[in-house]
Motif scaffolding. Structure first.
Motif, mmCIF file in Angstrom:
data_model
loop_
_atom_site.group_PDB
_atom_site.id
_atom_site.type_symbol
_atom_site.label_atom_id
_atom_site.label_comp_id
_atom_site.label_asym_id
_atom_site.label_seq_id
_atom_site.Cartn_x
_atom_site.Cartn_y
_atom_site.Cartn_z
ATOM 1 N N THR A 80 9.923 -47.236 -14.630
ATOM 2 C CA THR A 80 10.826 -47.965 -15.281
ATOM 3 C C THR A 80 11.953 -47.865 -14.444
ATOM 4 O O THR A 80 12.648 -49.275 -15.235
ATOM 5 N N GLY A 81 12.432 -47.237 -13.367
ATOM 6 C CA GLY A 81 13.850 -47.476 -12.620
ATOM 7 C C GLY A 81 13.656 -49.210 -11.906
ATOM 8 O O GLY A 81 14.586 -50.272 -11.653
ATOM 9 N N CYS A 82 12.618 -48.932 -11.631
ATOM 10 C CA CYS A 82 11.925 -49.952 -10.332
ATOM 11 C C CYS A 82 11.981 -51.294 -11.066
ATOM 12 O O CYS A 82 12.663 -52.135 -10.513
ATOM 13 N N ARG A 83 12.108 -51.304 -12.230
ATOM 14 C CA ARG A 83 12.341 -52.864 -13.524
ATOM 15 C C ARG A 83 13.954 -53.173 -13.706
ATOM 16 O O ARG A 83 13.842 -53.760 -14.434
ATOM 17 N N ALA A 84 14.379 -52.078 -13.505
ATOM 18 C CA ALA A 84 16.518 -51.943 -13.097
ATOM 19 C C ALA A 84 16.344 -52.851 -12.704
ATOM 20 O O ALA A 84 16.703 -52.974 -11.104
ATOM 21 N N THR A 85 17.757 -54.199 -13.101
ATOM 22 C CA THR A 85 17.839 -54.690 -12.650
ATOM 23 C C THR A 85 18.930 -54.292 -11.292
ATOM 24 O O THR A 85 20.047 -53.245 -11.783
ATOM 25 N N ALA A 86 19.307 -54.949 -10.462
ATOM 26 C CA ALA A 86 19.252 -54.103 -8.427
ATOM 27 C C ALA A 86 21.384 -54.925 -9.350
ATOM 28 O O ALA A 86 21.516 -55.531 -9.905
ATOM 29 N N PHE A 87 21.510 -53.630 -8.995
ATOM 30 C CA PHE A 87 23.735 -54.037 -8.629
ATOM 31 C C PHE A 87 23.639 -54.741 -7.670
ATOM 32 O O PHE A 87 23.472 -54.844 -6.400
ATOM 33 N N ARG A 88 24.955 -55.514 -7.982
ATOM 34 C CA ARG A 88 25.604 -56.597 -7.548
ATOM 35 C C ARG A 88 26.819 -57.183 -7.032
ATOM 36 O O ARG A 88 27.251 -56.327 -8.795
ATOM 37 N N MET A 89 27.889 -57.366 -6.149
ATOM 38 C CA MET A 89 29.332 -57.248 -6.312
ATOM 39 C C MET A 89 29.142 -59.065 -7.683
ATOM 40 O O MET A 89 30.417 -58.258 -8.106
ATOM 41 N N ALA A 90 28.334 -59.156 -7.450
ATOM 42 C CA ALA A 90 28.608 -60.420 -8.197
ATOM 43 C C ALA A 90 29.010 -59.496 -10.199
ATOM 44 O O ALA A 90 29.529 -60.927 -10.950
ATOM 45 N N SER A 91 28.314 -58.552 -10.522
ATOM 46 C CA SER A 91 28.298 -58.328 -11.425
ATOM 47 C C SER A 91 29.937 -57.978 -12.092
ATOM 48 O O SER A 91 29.689 -57.488 -13.212
ATOM 49 N N LEU A 92 30.649 -57.359 -10.789
ATOM 50 C CA LEU A 92 31.805 -57.298 -11.143
ATOM 51 C C LEU A 92 32.403 -57.995 -11.156
ATOM 52 O O LEU A 92 34.222 -57.846 -11.444
ATOM 53 N N VAL A 93 32.408 -59.835 -10.845
ATOM 54 C CA VAL A 93 33.679 -60.427 -10.388
ATOM 55 C C VAL A 93 33.866 -60.668 -12.781
ATOM 56 O O VAL A 93 32.772 -61.089 -13.939
ATOM 57 N N ARG A 94 34.755 -60.883 -12.141
ATOM 58 C CA ARG A 94 35.610 -60.901 -13.905
ATOM 59 C C ARG A 94 35.857 -62.857 -14.220
ATOM 60 O O ARG A 94 36.154 -63.591 -13.317
ATOM 61 N N SER A 95 34.654 -63.041 -15.736
ATOM 62 C CA SER A 95 35.768 -64.446 -15.286
ATOM 63 C C SER A 95 36.494 -64.678 -16.062
ATOM 64 O O SER A 95 37.504 -64.384 -16.367
ATOM 65 N N GLU A 96 37.145 -65.700 -15.567
ATOM 66 C CA GLU A 96 38.112 -66.159 -15.870
ATOM 67 C C GLU A 96 38.627 -67.334 -17.166
ATOM 68 O O GLU A 96 40.189 -67.510 -17.710
ATOM 69 N N VAL A 97 37.264 -67.057 -18.084
ATOM 70 C CA VAL A 97 37.222 -68.022 -19.901
ATOM 71 C C VAL A 97 38.226 -66.757 -20.557
ATOM 72 O O VAL A 97 37.314 -65.978 -20.345
#
Length: 701
Positions: A80-97
């Protein structure tokens, strides 16, 4: 030859016989009904017993299915853990919208009256020509008054819309500054990761593990890590679940003979095997998560020591007991197909790791390299509350981690809570559901990781979100503090403000960890006072007491504003129930004594040099009676008392008026020679304390 009797006695005998026949028939019918009823009762009892038995058997099956589901989740942790989305720096980027400007009802212009409406109303009443002319004149007069009223309302609407837009633009500018600073920080972090800087590598990967979605919530995720820059090796200690996570029972069966459930115990060997397999899966999943998050190529190898916090069997003392260890090179790990491996064989044989043969008895293995042996800084996440220096700094915490921590706090308080998506959340960071039947309901939570005082606009925005989302309550959680304007706006509304010091106290109360910077709490707003009481800190000797009295039973809050001209020096110079003293202590709330109903304490000589007036105001207390007004505020006066309680004089103030909910009582004004004179007030406000404070520069909405 026989004959039928027709005498009196014969008739009586015939009637008697028929009565006896009727009684026999009735007795037989009653007996038949009784037997039928007995059969129905017996049938009902049998059916009830059968239904009860079916219910208990179904409950036993559900418990068994629950146990089997727990075991299946433990067995499938790695898959189950192997199916989880890998952590990426992009997930921390905040949208300016940002959330769009929403003027609400202010977007609708005030309707302009039409003369035809008034003429139509007057036409039905005009009989003669003279009366018709009079009616038309009255209609025109009414139209003129209505038009003027509509124009005034439209002017107010446009001004309010412009103010609302200005506040939104300020908020949007502040948000964009914070978002861009955050994103610049991520770009800088990415550069440091590419360069292999130890502090950046440790912070990034330990945070990636701690925030991973691959781990069930019930499993621990305490981690300590260090990075060997020369060897490009990450060394960490990872907390493992305890033996109790594997269910003791294998199945549950209902025994009708004793009306009890019976648990079938799981064989000890099977339970131990499940636990060993789980520990091996945990270490493999940790390594997988680290390499999956390594988008910058910072890791050549990883060392993981899996431990449990427990009592050492040899000493009886609390210790970290190493139950598993692995050292895995990136090149060797990338060729594994983790979804198909036997976790124990892969860890021990495939990667040359170690796994306790009897982890249920806390039999330790030899640890690999430990984080404190690497040198440099060791970063930790999770764990139990300890010394303040060991706790995470809330100011330095990643925003997503901070939101997760707040959500975890709400869950620890017995609520359901989840964090929202980073975009399109409508101003909500955490959504919680309080199951309490009366005070509970849906709660929207906003999280502000600030160092300075949270502006009242944030509280106003939260109130708008509560209304827009149809929530029962809004909660604003911050690492900083709130000013008087924020507390005043929140008063009487379904809002709760949690400043930094209160947040830290709640975290510790519910077994979570967090500190503010070096451990010094942020200034917290005092709790709302009970009726008739106020904080009474130590006072300077040369102070005066202002005792407020009035007739009537209306409940009031008496407040003071330290001003220069018509503007308060700062929000902290507004002294009221949630801010009981000015910054320099020259004005304080205090407990009153009879015959006074409220009291303030003032050291006139200690007031700031640029302050030229002290304004006293009173407002309806909405928590006592939100429908009250100042019609009951009569025969009011202020007693000027010495520090010893001697009455020096009485100052008369104006009575209140119906419909008004706030009133300027008067002001002490500094003269050129330094003396202070009292000038009576009297201006009332229908919009309560909010409207009054707006004129003195205290931002409430």
């Amino acid at each position: 030859m026989s004959r039928q009797s027709s005498g009196l006695i014969g008739n009586w005998a015939e009637a008697r016989r028929r009565q006896q026949q009727t009684q026999v028939i009735q007795q037989r019918e009653a007996e038949r009904r009784r037997r039928a009823w007995d059969r129905d009762v017996a049938r009902g009892e049998r059916e009830q017993q059968a239904a009860y038995r079916q219910h208990r058997e179904a409950e036993a099956r559900r418990r068994t299915e629950g146990i089997e589901a727990e075991v299946a989740a433990l067995r499938d942790l790695l898959v189950t853990g192997c199916r989880a989305t890998a952590f990426r720096m992009a997930s921390l980027v905040r949208s300016e919208v940002l959330e769009a400007f929403r003027p609400g009802a202010l977007a609708q212009p005030v309707a302009t009256p039409r003369i035809e409406q008034f003429l139509e109303q007057s036409s039905g009443m005009a009989l003669g020509s003279y009366r018709r002319v009079q009616a038309e004149r009255e209609a025109h007069a009414q139209f003129t008054r209505a038009s003027q009223k509509a124009q005034a309302a439209e002017a107010r609407r446009r001004q309010q819309l412009a103010d609302h837009r200005q506040q939104y633009d300020r908020w949007a500018a502040e948000q964009l500054v914070g978002i861009r600073a955050h994103n610049r920080g991520l770009n800088e972090l990415a550069g440091k990761l590419r360069a292999g800087e130890a502090d950046a590598v440790v912070e990034y990967f330990s945070a990636a593990l701690y925030a991973s979605t691959a781990w069930p919530e019930e499993l621990p995720r305490q981690v300590s890590a260090a990075y060997d820059q020369a060897a490009r090796q990450l060394v960490l200690d990872w907390e493992l679940p305890r033996y109790g996570v594997v269910p003791e029972a294998k199945s549950v069966r209902y025994l009708p003979s004793i009306d009890q459930d019976k648990e079938t115990a799981r064989p000890a060997a099977q339970r131990r095997a499940l636990y060993r397999d789980l520990l091996a899966q945990c270490l493999l999943l940790v390594v997988r998560e680290l390499y999956a998050a390594d988008e910058f190529g910072a890791l050549d190898s990883v060392v993981v020591n899996g431990f449990v916090d427990d009592h050492d069997p040899a000493t009886g003392r609390e210790a970290q007991i190493i139950l598993a260890m692995v050292s895995a090179a990136h090149s060797a790990f990338t060729g594994l197909r983790l979804e198909q491996v036997s976790a124990v064989d892969c860890l021990v044989s495939g990667l040359g790791g170690q796994l306790s043969a009897r982890p249920d008895q806390l039999t330790a293995v030899r640890p690999g390299r430990r984080p404190d042996e690497v040198g440099g800084g060791v970063v930790s996440h999770g764990g139990h509350a300890g010394d303040a220096d060991d706790e995470p700094d809330l100011f330095a915490m990643d925003p997503i981690d901070f939101e997760n921590l707040v959500a975890e706090l709400f869950r620890a308080m017995g609520m359901e809570a989840v964090t929202t998506q980073r975009s399109g959340d409508g101003g909500v960071d955490v959504e919680a559901l309080d199951p309490a039947p009366i005070r509970g309901g849906r709660i929207v939570v906003q999280v502000k990781r600030y160092r300075n005082t949270v502006p009242p606009t944030a509280v106003r925005d939260l109130y708008g979100t509560v209304q827009d989302k149809g929530a029962n309550k809004g909660v604003l959680v911050t690492t900083a503090s709130f000013g008087p304007g924020s507390y005043t706006f929140a008063n009487g509304k379904p809002l709760e403000l949690v400043p930094g010091a209160d947040l830290v106290e709640l975290l510790h109360q519910y077994g979570l960890r967090g500190r503010l910077g070096g451990g010094t709490p942020a200034p917290a707003a005092p709790a709302r006072r009970a009726a008739g009481t106020a904080p009474e800190p130590e006072s300077p000797a040369d102070h005066n007491v202002l005792g407020m009295s009035w007739s009537g039973s209306v409940a009031l809050d008496v407040c003071a504003l330290v001003c220069e001209g018509g503007r308060v020096l700062s929000e902290d110079h507004f002294v009221f129930y949630n801010n009981p003293r000015s910054p320099d202590g020259s004005v304080r709330s205090r407990a009153h004594a009879r015959p006074d109903k409220a009291a303030l304490e003032v050291s006139f000589d200690a007031l700031p040099e640029r302050a030229d007036r002290l304004v006293l105001v009173a407002a309806i207390d909405p928590e006592v009676d939100p429908r009250a007004d100042l019609a009951g505020f009569t025969d009011a006066h202020i007693r000027l008392l010495s520090a010893g309680g001697e009455e020096l004089g009485r100052l008369e103030v104006s009575d209140g008026r119906a419909g008004e909910t706030a009133l300027v009582l008067g002001s002490f004004r500094r003269r050129a020679n330094g003396d202070w004179d009292f000038v009576i007030g009297g201006k009332g406000y229908r919009g309560g304390l909010e409207d009054l404070l707006g004129e003195y520069g205290v931002e409430v909405a």
